[in-house]
Design an enzyme around this catalytic site. Sequence first.
Site, PDB file in Angstrom:
ATOM      1  N   VAL A   1       0.841  -1.202   0.000  1.00  0.00           N
ATOM      2  CA  VAL A   1       0.000   0.000   0.000  1.00  0.00           C
ATOM      3  C   VAL A   1       0.873   1.249   0.000  1.00  0.00           C
ATOM      4  CG1 VAL A   1      -1.849   1.246   1.169  1.00  0.00           C
ATOM      5  CG2 VAL A   1      -1.818  -1.257   1.202  1.00  0.00           C
ATOM      6  N   TYR A   2       1.864   1.253   0.872  1.00  0.00           N
ATOM      7  CA  TYR A   2       2.777   2.400   0.920  1.00  0.00           C
ATOM      8  C   TYR A   2       3.523   2.554  -0.396  1.00  0.00           C
ATOM      9  CZ  TYR A   2       6.590   5.414   2.502  1.00  0.00           C
ATOM     10  OH  TYR A   2       7.487   6.446   2.637  1.00  0.00           O
TER      11      TYR A   2
END
Length: 242
Positions: A152-153
């Site tokens: 996600v990051y």
Amino acid sequence: MAEQLNEKVALVTGAASGIGLATVKSLLEAGAKVVMADRDEAALGRLTTELGENAIPQVTDLLDPASCAAMVPEVLDKTGRIDILHCNAGTYIGGDLTETDPGTIDRMLNLNVNAVMKNVHAVIPHMSERGSGDIIVTCSVAGHFPVPWEPVYSGSKWAVTCFVQTMRRQLNKQGIRVGQVSPGPVISALLADWPEENLRKAKESGSLIEPEEVADAVMYMLTRPRNVTIRDMIVLPTNFDI
């Protein structure tokens, strides 16, 4: 020849800690007036008192749409202009996607991507009218490599990389430079969410850098002659293996 920052006005988001605070201090030392934007009102009050009259507090919650939209107009009311916008605020999620809840994903994308786009959108008319400006975004080496333990990051930072590179092309004919600084792991509060084993290994191997070392890169980017744009500066700990 390095460009001087004396009397320039900078707006830094996520300014109360980490890379943001280190950059604020460097900008102040270079003679700039710095608006410190952060949601932590108490920290801003303490820091601006310590840093002096050229450090100006701006209480903004970038995750609140109204507060985010009001930031640039409020800063212009306080200072009259913005020469430098450093979109630095961000958050972190590590671990497998299945370990992350949808609400946390929304928060990360809203802060790491959406708020950046909104802040840049808000400052463009002002900088375009003046025919000059610098926009720098804090990205990450994760925006260049698909890091498997932080999808996600890493995804949010890939989005930032694309945004910065497209905006550089849109704005360079208007006298506005756009670039990003992409650090590896930095000793900051964000690392509290790192997988414990990864953090332990990084500390033991010397695979972390200090916020001040990222601020040095930002200052280098800002002080190049106007005919030079540093589109992206990747700053890695020497022992970081990725």
